[in-house]
Design an enzyme around this catalytic site. Structure first.
Site, PDB file in Angstrom:
ATOM      1  N   LYS A 142      19.398  36.008  -6.419  1.00 51.94           N
ATOM      2  CA  LYS A 142      18.220  35.703  -5.911  1.00 51.94           C
ATOM      3  C   LYS A 142      18.292  35.999  -4.396  1.00 51.94           C
ATOM      4  O   LYS A 142      18.910  35.688  -3.526  1.00 51.94           O
ATOM      5  CB  LYS A 142      17.766  34.231  -6.042  1.00 51.94           C
ATOM      6  CG  LYS A 142      16.387  33.965  -5.393  1.00 51.94           C
ATOM      7  CD  LYS A 142      15.238  34.232  -6.027  1.00 51.94           C
ATOM      8  CE  LYS A 142      13.812  33.645  -5.497  1.00 51.94           C
ATOM      9  NZ  LYS A 142      12.818  34.193  -6.273  1.00 51.94           N
ATOM     10  N   HIS A 157       8.417  28.479 -13.855  1.00 57.23           N
ATOM     11  CA  HIS A 157       8.778  29.842 -13.010  1.00 57.23           C
ATOM     12  C   HIS A 157       9.096  29.176 -11.728  1.00 57.23           C
ATOM     13  O   HIS A 157      10.051  29.469 -10.953  1.00 57.23           O
ATOM     14  CB  HIS A 157       7.485  30.563 -12.814  1.00 57.23           C
ATOM     15  CG  HIS A 157       7.731  31.975 -11.960  1.00 57.23           C
ATOM     16  ND1 HIS A 157       8.482  33.132 -12.253  1.00 57.23           N
ATOM     17  CD2 HIS A 157       7.270  32.038 -10.737  1.00 57.23           C
ATOM     18  CE1 HIS A 157       8.565  33.741 -11.346  1.00 57.23           C
ATOM     19  NE2 HIS A 157       7.793  33.334 -10.182  1.00 57.23           N
ATOM     20  N   HIS A 172      12.199  27.531  -6.747  1.00 55.18           N
ATOM     21  CA  HIS A 172      11.935  27.091  -5.427  1.00 55.18           C
ATOM     22  C   HIS A 172      11.820  25.746  -5.515  1.00 55.18           C
ATOM     23  O   HIS A 172      11.174  25.106  -4.658  1.00 55.18           O
ATOM     24  CB  HIS A 172      10.282  27.543  -5.188  1.00 55.18           C
ATOM     25  CG  HIS A 172      10.482  29.186  -5.234  1.00 55.18           C
ATOM     26  ND1 HIS A 172      10.685  29.912  -4.471  1.00 55.18           N
ATOM     27  CD2 HIS A 172       9.517  29.823  -6.216  1.00 55.18           C
ATOM     28  CE1 HIS A 172      10.581  31.497  -4.703  1.00 55.18           C
ATOM     29  NE2 HIS A 172       9.999  31.224  -5.800  1.00 55.18           N
TER      30      HIS A 172
END
Length: 413
Positions: A345, A287, A302
């Site tokens: 995003k 994730h 990220h």
């Protein structure tokens, strides 16, 4: 050099004409303004476009501002029902020092900091209930001190000349839902790929192709992919960054041996759980670092190395950013908008130019010390905050929690 974009693109991004402003009066530390003839933001000395009175008016204000949060959206938090796994757990009101009960979603016993499963108000309600020093919560000051040590220890980070970044247009947080591509050029103009031959980078990159990004599809690791997880953990544990983190956590009586620490890292980051249906389709590592797609939106994702490699392949289209950090060397921070092979995003924060072990260390530190909370750190004299969330639907070991997500939520402005 900062790039200018055509006026039509600027208009699409909602950037209003500001007039020719030649002084820093009332402008210190404002965002980059492409319509001003000179700048007053923290990065102008690096770009050589400061107004003449910048040093006189603005340098005295340096570092005086409090961290300013920027909006970071994870798909699971949007419109979540009361039963959402991402909502704050129950309270410790009237429960301090109670016995462990596996049916409770969070805990208030003396060992909950060790297992990372305390309720959100544990520190404020139970912190002085006669706990031994070894079980005391880690203080904000201790977090800031160790994060500075980790920052200084990151010798594998990119040097200034290793990355040429083209951040282009900064938009308002109110415009992030518009899905307008305000940046015609890629984010990364150049990256010195010799970085990727360093052992921790190479081991990290080997992990990125081990996942299916769509939730609902079960992850099944081969023997080689499991070995790659062990190789990554082994390589990062050789670094000064991870030695600093382990030394700190051992001193805090969170771990009694490096073997115990590494085993816990492997479980919390790589252990599989289900974000959709019954399939074990996700992990903290997938994730946060690789990225996922859920309900038609990008979640997680990220990591700058992942971003660069996907952008290079034509799979990521950089749209804009809402925040550019104050650091004049790497690692820096960028909160951006982008399209990942057809999925958007809205806000994705990432360190830029950091080593894999640096990000892994800070996210792990915050998850262990402040699970499910905002974690206040300090990097190079600038405050930075990281939010983590625990996965509460399933556990490993004696009720320990997996990482659901971890990301930067605020920094200096």
């Amino acid at each position: 050099m900062r790039a200018c974009v055509p006026l039509i693109v600027a208009m699409l991004c909602g950037l209003a004409w500001a007039g020719k402003r030649e002084s820093c009066a009332s402008r210190c530390n404002e965002r980059f303004d492409q319509d001003a003839v000179c700048q007053c933001d923290r990065r102008c000395p690096r770009h050589g476009d400061c107004c003449e009175d910048y040093e006189q008016l603005c340098t005295a204000e340096e570092n005086l501002r409090e961290p300013e949060p920027f909006l970071e959206l994870e798909e699971e938090t949007e419109g979540a029902p009361a039963s959402s796994l991402y909502l704050a757990p129950n309270s410790c009101q009237g429960r301090c020092l109670e016995a462990f009960d596996k049916h409770h979603p969070c805990h208030c016993n003396a060992r909950c900091p060790e297992f990372g499963n305390c309720c959100e108000d544990f520190e404020s309600l139970c912190g002085h209930e006669g706990f031994s020093h070894s079980s005391d919560a880690i203080t904000k000051e201790e977090l800031q001190s160790v994060s500075e040590k980790i920052y200084r220890a990151d010798t594998n980070k990119a040097r200034k000349e290793d990355i040429v970044l083209n951040s282009q247009n900064c938009i308002s947080p109110l415009e992030t839902r518009d899905q307008v591509d305000c940046c015609p050029e890629p984010l990364f103009t150049y990256v010195n790929e010799k970085l990727f031959s360093k052992p921790t980078y190479a081991a990290f990159i080997n992990l990125l192709n081990n996942y299916q990004r769509a939730t609902g599809r079960g992850e099944h690791f081969t023997a080689q992919e499991l070995a790659e997880q062990d190789t990554f953990l082994r390589e990062i544990m050789k670094t000064a960054v991870m030695k600093e983190l382990y030394g700190f956590l051992q001193q805090q009586n969170r771990y009694s041996s490096e073997q115990e620490f590494v085993s816990d890292l492997k479980n919390m980051w790589f252990g599989l759980y289900s974000r959709s249906k019954e399939e074990r389709d996700s992990s903290g590592f997938e994730h946060v670092f690789s990225g996922e797609v859920k309900k038609g939106k990008v979640t997680g994702f990220h990591n700058w190395i992942r971003f660069y490699m996907q952008e290079k392949e034509g799979l990521v289209d950089y749209y804009s950013h809402i925040y550019d950090g104050p650091w004049d060397s790497y690692p820096d921070v960028l909160a951006m908008q982008f399209n990942w092979d057809g999925y958007y995003k809205e806000v994705g924060s990432a360190f830029i130019g950091s080593s894999p072990e640096f990000e892994f260390a800070l996210y792990s530190l915050c998850f262990i010390a402040r699970p499910g909370k905002v974690c206040q750190l300090s990097l190079g004299g600038h405050p930075l905050a990281i939010q983590t969330y625990t996965w509460n639907k399933s556990t490993y070991g004696n009720g320990k929690k997996y990482i659901a997500t971890a990301y930067i939520v605020s920094s200096t402005h």
